[in-house]
Design an enzyme around this catalytic site. Structure first.
Site, short mmCIF file in Angstrom:
data_model
loop_
_atom_site.label_atom_id
_atom_site.label_comp_id
_atom_site.label_asym_id
_atom_site.label_seq_id
_atom_site.Cartn_x
_atom_site.Cartn_y
_atom_site.Cartn_z
CG HIS A 121 -1.94 1.05 1.35
ND1 HIS A 121 -1.78 2.25 1.87
CD2 HIS A 121 -3.39 0.83 1.20
CE1 HIS A 121 -2.82 3.22 1.71
NE2 HIS A 121 -3.68 2.07 1.62
CG ASP A 198 0.69 -2.42 6.33
OD1 ASP A 198 -0.31 -2.17 7.11
OD2 ASP A 198 0.63 -1.73 5.29
CD GLN A 201 -6.91 -4.46 3.77
OE1 GLN A 201 -8.00 -5.26 4.00
NE2 GLN A 201 -7.21 -3.18 3.78
CE LYS A 224 -7.13 -0.26 6.08
NZ LYS A 224 -8.07 0.43 4.97
CB CYS A 362 -3.90 3.27 -1.63
SG CYS A 362 -5.06 4.43 -1.50
N1 PLP Z 1 -1.71 -0.59 4.75
C1 PLP Z 1 -2.60 -1.38 4.02
C2 PLP Z 1 -2.34 -2.67 3.58
C3 PLP Z 1 -3.92 -0.84 3.88
O1 PLP Z 1 -4.74 -1.51 3.27
C4 PLP Z 1 -4.24 0.48 4.36
C5 PLP Z 1 -5.59 1.19 4.17
O2 PLP Z 1 -6.20 0.87 3.12
C6 PLP Z 1 -3.15 1.39 4.99
C7 PLP Z 1 -1.78 0.60 4.92
C8 PLP Z 1 -3.49 2.63 5.40
O3 PLP Z 1 -4.33 2.35 6.49
P1 PLP Z 1 -4.94 3.96 6.99
O4 PLP Z 1 -5.42 4.54 5.65
O5 PLP Z 1 -6.32 3.40 7.86
O6 PLP Z 1 -3.95 4.60 7.77
#
Ligand code: PLP
Length: 404
Positions: A121, A198, A201, A224, A362
Site C-alpha cells: 500500500h 503492515d 489487512q 478496519k 492505493c
Molecule cells: N496498509 C494497508 C495494507 C492498507 O490496506 C491500508 C488502508 O487501506 C493502509 C496501510 C493505510 O491505512 P489507514 O488509511 O487506515 O492509515
C-alpha cells in the site's frame, strides 16, 4: 456469531441503499461498526469523558484508566509481551510514518538498503521515499508474480550486508495475497535485520501473535477492525522503541521542559504527543472485545469459506477475470470485467445496494506490475454471507447485459 446473524449487531444493515438492502463488500477500505462500539463511545462521552493523564479529578482519572485499559486490550489482542510496546497513533499510516521518521531517520544512512514488496500500500512506500530523498538510502523491491503472489525467495534474494530493514504487508489490500511473513522475519533475523509488518489487512481476518511471528514492528488501523476512525496501533519491541527518539513534540511526551533542555517520557508516551484519540481508544477496545468474543478463528473460517465460494462463482462468470489468485489469500476478491471500466462496474453495482471499491486501491505499483490501471474489489467482513456474493454475481451479470 458471523454472517447474517452478525448483521443484527450493525445498525447500518437496517438502512436501505437506493431502495435495496445493503450488501457491504468494502470492509477492506473500512469496516462497519457494531452497536457495541458506538455505544461504548457514546457512554464514555456521556459518563467518563475528560482529558487524560493531566488531571487529578475523578473524570480525568476514569478516562485515563480507560485509555490505559485500551493499551492492555491491544497488548492481549496481539499477544505482545508488554503493554508499553503498544503505541497509539491515528492509524496505520501514522504508525508507518512514525517508524520512518523516528527509527528510519536515526538508523538509516546513505548507502543502506531497505526491502519492500511490489504489492505494498502507498502508506508503506511513500514514507520511505520521503526519507530516502533526504537520507540517500535505496529501496529494494521484491517483485509480484503474475498471480499476485510474493515469493519468499524473491524477498530473501534481496537481503545483503547493506539491508537495514524489511517492511512488508501481512496481507495485500489490492489482491488479498497473504505473504509468508513468518519465514520472511526468520530469514531477516538470521542476518540481524529488523522487520516491520503492515498488518492493516490482516488483523481483522485471523489471529495475530506478534511474539510467535517475532515481528519487530507491527501496525494496523482501528477502523478496519470494526473500531472507529482516527485510531491506529504501532507495536514495537520494547528494546527497539527504547532506541527511538520522539517523532512529534508536545504535551504528554515529556518528563521536563526548560528552554535549555527537554527530557522525554519512556515509550510509548514518548510517541504520543498531544491529546490522543481517547474515545477512539475506548471504541477500539470495544471492537477488539467484539471480535475476540466471536473468536478470530471463527471469523477466519467464515471468511475463508466465503472467499472460496466467491472465487468459484466469479471464476465461472463469463467476461470476469480474477486478479490475484495466489495460493494463500485472505478475504479479498479483485477482478476486472471485460470491456467495462471498474468505476462503471462500481456505479452500476451501487445502484443495486452493493458497496464495492474500484480503482488502484492505493497500490499503484502492484497494478502497474499486473498491467492494469484499476480493478474492482470486493472485500469481506465477518457479517458477509453467501447471499452477498450471489448478489454480486447477479449485479455483475447486469453490468455485462448493460455493456453487451
Ligand atoms: N496498509 C494497508 C495494507 C492498507 O490496506 C491500508 C488502508 O487501506 C493502509 C496501510 C493505510 O491505512 P489507514 O488509511 O487506515 O492509515
Amino acid at each position: 456469531m458471523v454472517g447474517l446473524a452478525a448483521q443484527k449487531d450493525f445498525p447500518i444493515f437496517s438502512h436501505l441503499i437506493h431502495g435495496h438492502p445493503l450488501v457491504y463488500l468494502d470492509s477492506g477500505a473500512s469496516a462497519q461498526k457494531p452497536r457495541c462500539v458506538l455505544e461504548a463511545m457514546t457512554r464514555f462521552y456521556e459518563t467518563d469523558y475528560a482529558n487524560i493523564h493531566r488531571g487529578v479529578h475523578e473524570l480525568s482519572q476514569r478516562a485515563t484508566a480507560r485509555y490505559d485499559e485500551g493499551r492492555r486490550a491491544v497488548q492481549r489482542f496481539l499477544n505482545a509481551a508488554h503493554d508499553d510496546e503498544i503505541v497509539f497513533t491515528s492509524g496505520a499510516t501514522e504508525a508507518l510514518n512514525l517508524v520512518a521518521a523516528s527509527w528510519g531517520r536515526t538508523f538509516l544512512n546513505a548507502g543502506d538498503e531497505i526491502i519492500l514488496t511490489q504489492l505494498e500500500h502507498h502508506a508503506n512506500i511513500v514514507p520511505w521515499q520521503l526519507l530516502r530523498d533526504q537520507v540517500g538510502f535505496t529501496l529494494r523491491i521484491a517483485p509480484l508474480q503474475p498471480n499476485g503472489d510474493v515469493l519468499l525467495d524473491d524477498v530473501t534474494a534481496l537481503i545483503n550486508e547493506k539491508t537495514k530493514l524489511v517492511s512488508v504487508a501481512h496481507v495485500s489490500n489490492a489482491l488479498g495475497t497473504v505473504l509468508p511473513v513468518e519465514a520472511i522475519i526468520a530469514a531477516a533475523h538470521e542476518r540481524g535485520i529488523p522487520v516491520l509488518i503492515d498488518g492493516s489487512q490482516a488483523v481483522s481476518h485471523g489471529a495475530v501473535d506478534v511474539q510467535k511471528l517475532d515481528a519487530d514492528f507491527y501496525v494496523f488501523s482501528g477502523h478496519k477492525i470494526y473500531g472507529p476512525t482516527g485510531i491506529g496501533v504501532l507495536y514495537g519491541k520494547r528494546a527497539l522503541l527504547a532506541t527511538m527518539p520522539p517523532y512529534q513534540g508536545g504535551g504528554d511526551m515529556i518528563e521536563s521542559v526548560t528552554f535549555e533542555k527537554t527530557t522525554y517520557q519512556a515509550p510509548p508516551l514518548r510517541f504520543e504527543a498531544g491529546t490522543p484519540p481517547i474515545a477512539e481508544v475506548v471504541g477500539l477496545t470495544a471492537a477488539l472485545a467484539y471480535v475476540t468474543g466471536i473468536g478470530m478463528e471463527a471469523i477466519a473460517a467464515h471468511e475463508a469459506a466465503l472467499l472460496a465460494y466467491g472465487t468459484k462463482k466469479l471464476a465461472a462468470l463469463e467476461g470476469v477475470r480474477l486478479v490475484g489468485t495466489a495460493p494463500h489469500k485472505a478475504s479479498i476478491l479483485s477482478f476486472v470485467v471485460e470491456g467495462v471500466h471498474p468505476h462503471d462496474v462500481g456505479t452500476i453495482l451501487d445502484q443495486q445496494g452493493l458497496a464495492i471499491r474500484a480503482g488502484h486501491h492505493c497500490a499503484q505499483p502492484a497494478m502497474e506490475a499486473l498491467g492494469l490501471m484499476a480493478t474492482v474489489r470486493a472485500s469481506l467482513g465477518l457479517y458477509n454471507t453467501r447471499e452477498d456474493l450471489d448478489a454480486l454475481v447477479d449485479g455483475l451479470k447486469k453490468v455485462r447485459e448493460i455493456f453487451s
